[in-house]
Structures are given as C-alpha cells and as structure tokens.
Design a protein around this motif. Structure first.
Motif, PDB file in Angstrom:
ATOM      1  N   ILE A 328       0.828  -1.221   0.000  1.00  0.00           N
ATOM      2  CA  ILE A 328       0.000   0.000   0.000  1.00  0.00           C
ATOM      3  C   ILE A 328       0.858   1.265   0.000  1.00  0.00           C
ATOM      4  CG2 ILE A 328      -1.904  -1.134   1.185  1.00  0.00           C
ATOM      5  CD1 ILE A 328      -1.059   0.436   3.714  1.00  0.00           C
ATOM      6  N   ALA A 329       2.182   1.097  -0.003  1.00  0.00           N
ATOM      7  CA  ALA A 329       3.068   2.257   0.080  1.00  0.00           C
ATOM      8  C   ALA A 329       2.887   3.194  -1.111  1.00  0.00           C
ATOM      9  CB  ALA A 329       4.526   1.800   0.171  1.00  0.00           C
ATOM     10  N   LYS A 330       2.824   2.625  -2.333  1.00  0.00           N
ATOM     11  CA  LYS A 330       2.711   3.466  -3.524  1.00  0.00           C
ATOM     12  C   LYS A 330       1.420   4.294  -3.515  1.00  0.00           C
ATOM     13  CE  LYS A 330       5.628   0.869  -6.709  1.00  0.00           C
ATOM     14  NZ  LYS A 330       5.704   0.151  -8.007  1.00  0.00           N
ATOM     15  N   VAL A 331       0.336   3.663  -3.057  1.00  0.00           N
ATOM     16  CA  VAL A 331      -0.959   4.368  -3.030  1.00  0.00           C
ATOM     17  C   VAL A 331      -0.905   5.552  -2.074  1.00  0.00           C
ATOM     18  CG1 VAL A 331      -3.415   4.161  -2.486  1.00  0.00           C
ATOM     19  CG2 VAL A 331      -2.223   2.290  -3.639  1.00  0.00           C
ATOM     20  N   VAL A 332      -0.383   5.314  -0.856  1.00  0.00           N
ATOM     21  CA  VAL A 332      -0.322   6.387   0.143  1.00  0.00           C
ATOM     22  C   VAL A 332       0.629   7.492  -0.312  1.00  0.00           C
ATOM     23  CG1 VAL A 332       0.275   6.953   2.532  1.00  0.00           C
ATOM     24  CG2 VAL A 332      -0.909   4.814   2.013  1.00  0.00           C
ATOM     25  N   LEU A 333       1.785   7.123  -0.856  1.00  0.00           N
ATOM     26  CA  LEU A 333       2.741   8.125  -1.336  1.00  0.00           C
ATOM     27  C   LEU A 333       2.155   8.921  -2.505  1.00  0.00           C
ATOM     28  CD1 LEU A 333       6.095   6.131  -1.175  1.00  0.00           C
ATOM     29  CD2 LEU A 333       5.403   8.044   0.274  1.00  0.00           C
ATOM     30  N   TYR A 334       1.379   8.250  -3.335  1.00  0.00           N
ATOM     31  CA  TYR A 334       0.730   8.944  -4.445  1.00  0.00           C
ATOM     32  C   TYR A 334      -0.272   9.976  -3.930  1.00  0.00           C
ATOM     33  CZ  TYR A 334      -2.204   9.678  -8.569  1.00  0.00           C
ATOM     34  OH  TYR A 334      -2.922  10.250  -9.590  1.00  0.00           O
ATOM     35  N   LEU A 335      -1.046   9.589  -2.936  1.00  0.00           N
ATOM     36  CA  LEU A 335      -2.054  10.502  -2.384  1.00  0.00           C
ATOM     37  C   LEU A 335      -1.396  11.702  -1.712  1.00  0.00           C
ATOM     38  CD1 LEU A 335      -4.613   7.944  -0.888  1.00  0.00           C
ATOM     39  CD2 LEU A 335      -4.861   9.327  -2.960  1.00  0.00           C
ATOM     40  N   THR A 336      -0.324  11.459  -0.948  1.00  0.00           N
ATOM     41  CA  THR A 336       0.369  12.590  -0.315  1.00  0.00           C
ATOM     42  C   THR A 336       1.061  13.456  -1.365  1.00  0.00           C
ATOM     43  OG1 THR A 336       2.270  11.147   0.106  1.00  0.00           O
ATOM     44  CG2 THR A 336       0.713  11.474   1.910  1.00  0.00           C
ATOM     45  N   GLY A 337       1.483  12.825  -2.461  1.00  0.00           N
ATOM     46  CA  GLY A 337       2.089  13.594  -3.551  1.00  0.00           C
ATOM     47  C   GLY A 337       1.103  14.544  -4.201  1.00  0.00           C
ATOM     48  N   TYR A 369       1.784  19.932   3.512  1.00  0.00           N
ATOM     49  CA  TYR A 369       2.903  20.076   2.579  1.00  0.00           C
ATOM     50  C   TYR A 369       4.153  19.350   3.084  1.00  0.00           C
ATOM     51  CZ  TYR A 369       0.789  23.393  -0.646  1.00  0.00           C
ATOM     52  OH  TYR A 369       0.002  23.962  -1.605  1.00  0.00           O
ATOM     53  N   ALA A 370       4.300  19.227   4.400  1.00  0.00           N
ATOM     54  CA  ALA A 370       5.501  18.603   4.966  1.00  0.00           C
ATOM     55  C   ALA A 370       5.427  17.076   4.965  1.00  0.00           C
ATOM     56  CB  ALA A 370       5.721  19.109   6.391  1.00  0.00           C
ATOM     57  N   LEU A 371       4.252  16.518   4.777  1.00  0.00           N
ATOM     58  CA  LEU A 371       4.092  15.064   4.880  1.00  0.00           C
ATOM     59  C   LEU A 371       4.922  14.299   3.852  1.00  0.00           C
ATOM     60  CD1 LEU A 371       0.282  14.451   5.566  1.00  0.00           C
ATOM     61  CD2 LEU A 371       2.194  13.988   7.106  1.00  0.00           C
ATOM     62  N   LEU A 372       4.828  14.696   2.577  1.00  0.00           N
ATOM     63  CA  LEU A 372       5.426  13.894   1.509  1.00  0.00           C
ATOM     64  C   LEU A 372       6.928  13.697   1.661  1.00  0.00           C
ATOM     65  CD1 LEU A 372       5.103  12.312  -1.117  1.00  0.00           C
ATOM     66  CD2 LEU A 372       5.445  14.462  -2.351  1.00  0.00           C
ATOM     67  N   PRO A 373       7.730  14.762   1.810  1.00  0.00           N
ATOM     68  CA  PRO A 373       9.178  14.518   1.894  1.00  0.00           C
ATOM     69  C   PRO A 373       9.589  13.649   3.074  1.00  0.00           C
ATOM     70  CG  PRO A 373       8.660  16.845   2.300  1.00  0.00           C
ATOM     71  CD  PRO A 373       7.423  16.197   1.808  1.00  0.00           C
ATOM     72  N   ILE A 374       8.934  13.818   4.226  1.00  0.00           N
ATOM     73  CA  ILE A 374       9.293  12.993   5.396  1.00  0.00           C
ATOM     74  C   ILE A 374       8.853  11.554   5.182  1.00  0.00           C
ATOM     75  CG2 ILE A 374       8.992  12.698   7.880  1.00  0.00           C
ATOM     76  CD1 ILE A 374       8.447  15.691   8.080  1.00  0.00           C
ATOM     77  N   LEU A 375       7.629  11.374   4.703  1.00  0.00           N
ATOM     78  CA  LEU A 375       7.090  10.034   4.495  1.00  0.00           C
ATOM     79  C   LEU A 375       7.894   9.277   3.441  1.00  0.00           C
ATOM     80  CD1 LEU A 375       4.808   8.124   5.320  1.00  0.00           C
ATOM     81  CD2 LEU A 375       3.386   9.159   3.537  1.00  0.00           C
ATOM     82  N   ARG A 376       8.143   9.916   2.312  1.00  0.00           N
ATOM     83  CA  ARG A 376       8.861   9.244   1.224  1.00  0.00           C
ATOM     84  C   ARG A 376      10.288   8.883   1.643  1.00  0.00           C
ATOM     85  NH1 ARG A 376       8.617  12.186  -4.314  1.00  0.00           N
ATOM     86  NH2 ARG A 376       6.691  10.994  -4.492  1.00  0.00           N
ATOM     87  N   ASN A 377      10.989   9.803   2.297  1.00  0.00           N
ATOM     88  CA  ASN A 377      12.372   9.529   2.680  1.00  0.00           C
ATOM     89  C   ASN A 377      12.458   8.463   3.769  1.00  0.00           C
ATOM     90  OD1 ASN A 377      12.767  11.916   1.048  1.00  0.00           O
ATOM     91  ND2 ASN A 377      14.782  12.071   1.989  1.00  0.00           N
ATOM     92  N   THR A 378      11.431   8.401   4.625  1.00  0.00           N
ATOM     93  CA  THR A 378      11.415   7.348   5.642  1.00  0.00           C
ATOM     94  C   THR A 378      11.271   5.967   4.986  1.00  0.00           C
ATOM     95  OG1 THR A 378      10.443   8.838   7.288  1.00  0.00           O
ATOM     96  CG2 THR A 378      10.240   6.481   7.702  1.00  0.00           C
ATOM     97  N   VAL A 379      10.319   5.857   4.072  1.00  0.00           N
ATOM     98  CA  VAL A 379      10.089   4.577   3.392  1.00  0.00           C
ATOM     99  C   VAL A 379      11.315   4.174   2.574  1.00  0.00           C
ATOM    100  CG1 VAL A 379       8.685   3.378   1.672  1.00  0.00           C
ATOM    101  CG2 VAL A 379       7.595   4.915   3.312  1.00  0.00           C
ATOM    102  N   VAL A 380      11.830   5.125   1.775  1.00  0.00           N
ATOM    103  CA  VAL A 380      12.983   4.817   0.920  1.00  0.00           C
ATOM    104  C   VAL A 380      14.202   4.473   1.770  1.00  0.00           C
ATOM    105  CG1 VAL A 380      14.606   5.788  -0.750  1.00  0.00           C
ATOM    106  CG2 VAL A 380      12.157   6.173  -1.028  1.00  0.00           C
ATOM    107  N   GLY A 381      14.425   5.249   2.844  1.00  0.00           N
ATOM    108  CA  GLY A 381      15.575   4.997   3.706  1.00  0.00           C
ATOM    109  C   GLY A 381      15.555   3.607   4.311  1.00  0.00           C
TER     110      GLY A 381
END
Length: 493
Positions: A328-337, A369-381
């Motif tokens: 479900i990661a792609k769906v959530v990241l897409y929505l925050t994007g 606006y702050a959600l996406l960069p933190i969320l994406r970098n956490t998942v990718v990291g």
C-alpha cells in the motif's frame, strides 16, 4: 521545539478563554486603503474600551468575507459596490439601506457610509491618452493593441474585467499583476492601461488620467464598516463615528502618506482620527522596527515548528508501517504527492471555510505540505538498508522490533533527516503566504510591501525568511552529526 508546542497550546487556551470577553477581531484586505481604514476601525474600538486583535493582510474579497461569515473576524472595511455585485451577486442593489436589509438575513450588517466613494476605474498615462485620443473607456475599442494589466481580483470579479469588456465591446486580452506593482509597470511603459481605485494616492502623484465610465458600468463603492450582527451595541456606536467623516480627497491624501511618506498605517489613522476629534488622546506608539521583525520571526518559527513537529509525529510512524506493508506504500505516497500539487494559496483558501483564519488553518496547510518529503524519505531509507545486514540481525536472534530500532532506523536516519530538512525549508518559504489568512509571520512584510510597492518592506520579510532557511539547514547538519554514525556521514553532502 518544546517551547513552540507550549506556546501553541497557550494560544489555543487563550483564544478559548477570551471568547466571552470584550475582544473584537478587526480584519483588512491587503491594500493600503484597507490597512488604513482597518486601523481606524481598530483605534475607534480601542477608544471605546475594547481589546482588539488585528487580522490584516487578508486575501481578496472572498477570503475576507468568508472570515467574517465564519466568525474568524468581527468587522472589516468594505465597499457597497463590492457587497452588491461581488458578495451578494445583486448589482441592482444600490444604497446602504437596501444592501443592509439583505445582509441581515445572513446575520451581517453594514454601517452608514464613511463619506467617500472609492469606485473602480481604468487609467492611462496622459500623454499616451492624448496621442491616441482616449478619453473614456469606450475609446479603448479603437486600440486593440494596447497592453492592459489588471489586478488579479479585478480580472475575476463580477463587476470586473469580463462584464466590463462585454459592456464596452473590448477585445484586449489583459495580463494579471499585483495591484501595487501596476503603477510602476504603467509609468515604465510596460503596460498601457490598468485598473485603479479612484482614491489611490498614486493618481495625483503621477498625474494619471482616469478614463470616463460613460456607460456608468461601475456602481457606487461607498466605504462602510461590514460587521457581524451580534457586535456589541457600544462597538456599533463607536463605528458610527466614522459616518460622513472622510472625503474622497482626504482618503487619497491618506493613501499618499502611506505610499510616498512611508508613514505607518497606524500613525496615519491615529493622526486623522485625532484631528477629527473622533478618539481621545491615546498614545500612538508603534513597535520599533527590530521589535517588529523579532515578533514576526517568532510567529514564523511558531508556524513552521508546529507544522513540522506534527508532520514528523504522523509521517515517521506511518513510513515505518508502509515499509512493513509495502503493497500500500505506492498508493499512500501517491495521495500525499497529490497534496504537493495544490497551489499553496489555494490550499490556504480552502482551509478558511473549515477552520477559519489564523494559526490553525495555516499550520494544517503547512503540515500537509511537509508530509510527503518525510514520508517518502522514511520509506525509501528503510527499503535501501543492506539486506545482508537485515539477515545478520535476524540471524543473531533480534526480534522484528529490535531489528527496526537497533539496525534499520539508525541506517535509514540520513535519508529520514534529509526528508525532515526538505520539509522544514519548504515550510519556511510557504509560510510567507500564510499572511493572506491572518496567520502572521514574515509574509506580512512581503504582502504589505507588495501593496505599497515598497522594496525595503518586501526585503524586510524576504531576507529574514532566507536566513531562517539557512539556519534550518545548519541545524539539520548538527542533528545529522549527532544522530548519524560517522561512517555513514562520510562523503555525504
């Protein structure tokens, strides 16, 4: 950060406690006449014994009206033509009494006129107007190549360019620009025609030509106090003191003081009311420049700090969950994007019907606006942690929780901190737009500077904002040095 949270809680508690007290919130739209009249209203109410919160620099008519209707402000200066044509959608309504009777159904009222009509108008440089034989708006039909630059609000208003162009059969395609910058563009020859308010201080200063509205398209724009019907009787009595007290020539002169003498709006309003003997001898003591900048910097830090803290609290654990439940990661990241694609000013405006104006809607918008960069970098990291190390951790008997806490999160920390840093820097810049919904911060200087075409005032907000962004970068460098093991920091930018 703890101080930010504590201050934020105090603000909410204070707002709740003061709801039943004699605290009135005065709004003003972001142009110099709005500021001056807003200060007059605020000073009159303070002279009547009320505590006043100033919610100036609000966006255009739609934002300010929504703030009044929703109870975020109690009163602000408005114009009868705007009320009838733009707010009520009934341009046939003329006169204060007719408009007031309709507004009563909405729980709103207006005062009698302050005494002047600030109508919309189109204007040109006199020399060019004479050379083209342009005297009235209808003459523009003969010159389709003229470059017209109009304020963004006028472009979209019901009493603005669209209906005006239809009424006069005008074919020009105008460009949009900030009202405060239009006069400079006109004087420099970059545009040939612009919209104006008939009491603008620049008209007399630069000797510009107002084009005659020979079809009487524009209604009367009498200045009035627009307020909630539940305003205390004493407050209404104070507002009535402005009835018939300001002429068009006086208002134009007051606007010129702000533009060319660079007097503070409060001082201009105070001196005028004292000269008219409308308020007592209260002291006019505006804050010093450095004290004013310090207050706005603190407000800016409060906005960004609360939003960033909330985003970290939500995005960091959510990122861990998405790492564990990757499908479900792609769906959530897409929505925050998608949230990132919404223009900042539009998102702030959308918050007003839900949360009013001020700190709360601004923090919520910045949080999104702050959600996406933190969320994406956490998942990718977490995903790029070396699989061999994960196997070793499992092989020595560590539980999934221990592997996450002792191995995966420490190794992902550089990526996570990068996401936080990106979110913080984005928020510092975006928070300058929060001034349009009365949230304060360094954007107030920028918005006011644009209204006055005052470069110094714009820099007074822009430079500290840039310094804050650099300071945040350095702060995260220190955090990375403290939290990230040395071997993981080697070669990093």
């Amino acid at each position: 950060m703890k101080r930010c949270v504590f201050t934020g809680l105090l603000l909410f508690v204070w707002s709740s406690v003061t709801l039943g007290q004699d605290v009135l919130r005065v709004g003003a739209k972001h142009f110099n006449e709005g500021y001056i009249l807003g200060e007059m209203v605020a000073l009159l109410l303070e002279d009547g014994g009320f505590t006043v919160e100033r919610r100036f620099n609000l966006g255009g008519t739609a934002v300010t009206f929504e703030a009044l209707k929703g109870g975020a402000i109690d009163v602000y200066p408005e114009y009868t033509g705007t009320l009838s044509a733009e707010i009520l959608g009934a341009p046939e309504l003329t006169g204060v009494k007719a408009i007031d009777s309709v507004l009563q159904r909405l729980g709103l009222r207006i005062s009698n006129s302050y005494g002047f009509n600030n109508t919309y108008a189109l204007l040109m440089r006199p020399r060019q107007a004479d050379s083209l034989a342009v005297r009235d708006i209808a003459d523009l039909q003969k010159h389709a190549s003229l470059q017209i630059g109009l304020s963004y609000e006028f472009l979209k208003r019901r009493d603005g360019w669209g209906p005006l162009a239809s009424a006069y059969s005008l074919s020009q395609q105008p460009v949009g620009l900030e009202h405060g910058l239009a006069y400079q563009a006109l004087r420099e020859g970059r545009i040939d025609v612009t919209d104006a308010y008939s009491t603008d201080g620049e008209i007399g200063k630069y000797g510009l030509r107002l084009l005659t509205d020979n079809k009487h398209f524009f209604p009367m724009y009498e200045a009035v106090s627009f307020y909630r019907a539940g305003l205390p009787a004493k407050a209404k009595e104070q507002l009535r003191k402005l009835t018939g007290k300001i002429t068009a020539a006086e208002m134009q002169a007051l606007n010129a003081q702000a533009l060319f003498e660079e007097k503070p709006f409060r001082t201009i309003a105070h001196d005028f009311l004292r000269a008219k003997q409308l308020i007592g001898p209260q002291a006019d003591t505006p804050a010093s420049r450095w004290a004013d900048i310090t207050r706005h910097v603190w407000d800016h830090l409060l906005l960004t700090g609360l939003a960033l803290l909330a985003a970290v609290i939500v995005a960091l654990p959510l990122g861990v969950v998405l790492y564990r439940v990757s499908y479900i990661a792609k769906v959530v990241l897409y929505l925050t994007g998608i949230l990132q694609t919404i223009p900042s000013i539009a998102l702030l405006a959308l918050m007003i019907p839900l949360f009013g104006i001020g700190l709360v809607p601004a923090v919520i918008a910045l949080f999104l606006y702050a959600l996406l960069p933190i969320l994406r970098n956490t998942v990718v990291g977490l995903m790029i942690v070396d699989p061999a190390l994960k196997k070793v951790a499992a092989g020595i008997g560590l539980t999934p929780w221990n592997r996450l806490w002792l191995v995966e999160l420490p190794l992902a920390m550089p990526s996570i901190l990068t996401g936080m840093r990106t979110a913080a820097v984005i928020n510092v810049g975006t928070a300058t737009l929060a001034a349009f919904i009365g949230a304060g911060g360094l954007g107030e200087f920028i918005v006011t500077g644009l209204a006055l075409n005052n470069t110094q005032l714009i820099l007074q907000g822009a430079v500290p904002a840039a310094v804050l962004a650099v300071g945040i970068e350095l702060l995260f460098e220190l955090l990375e040095w403290w939290l990230v093991p040395r071997h993981l920091r080697r070669g990093r930018l």
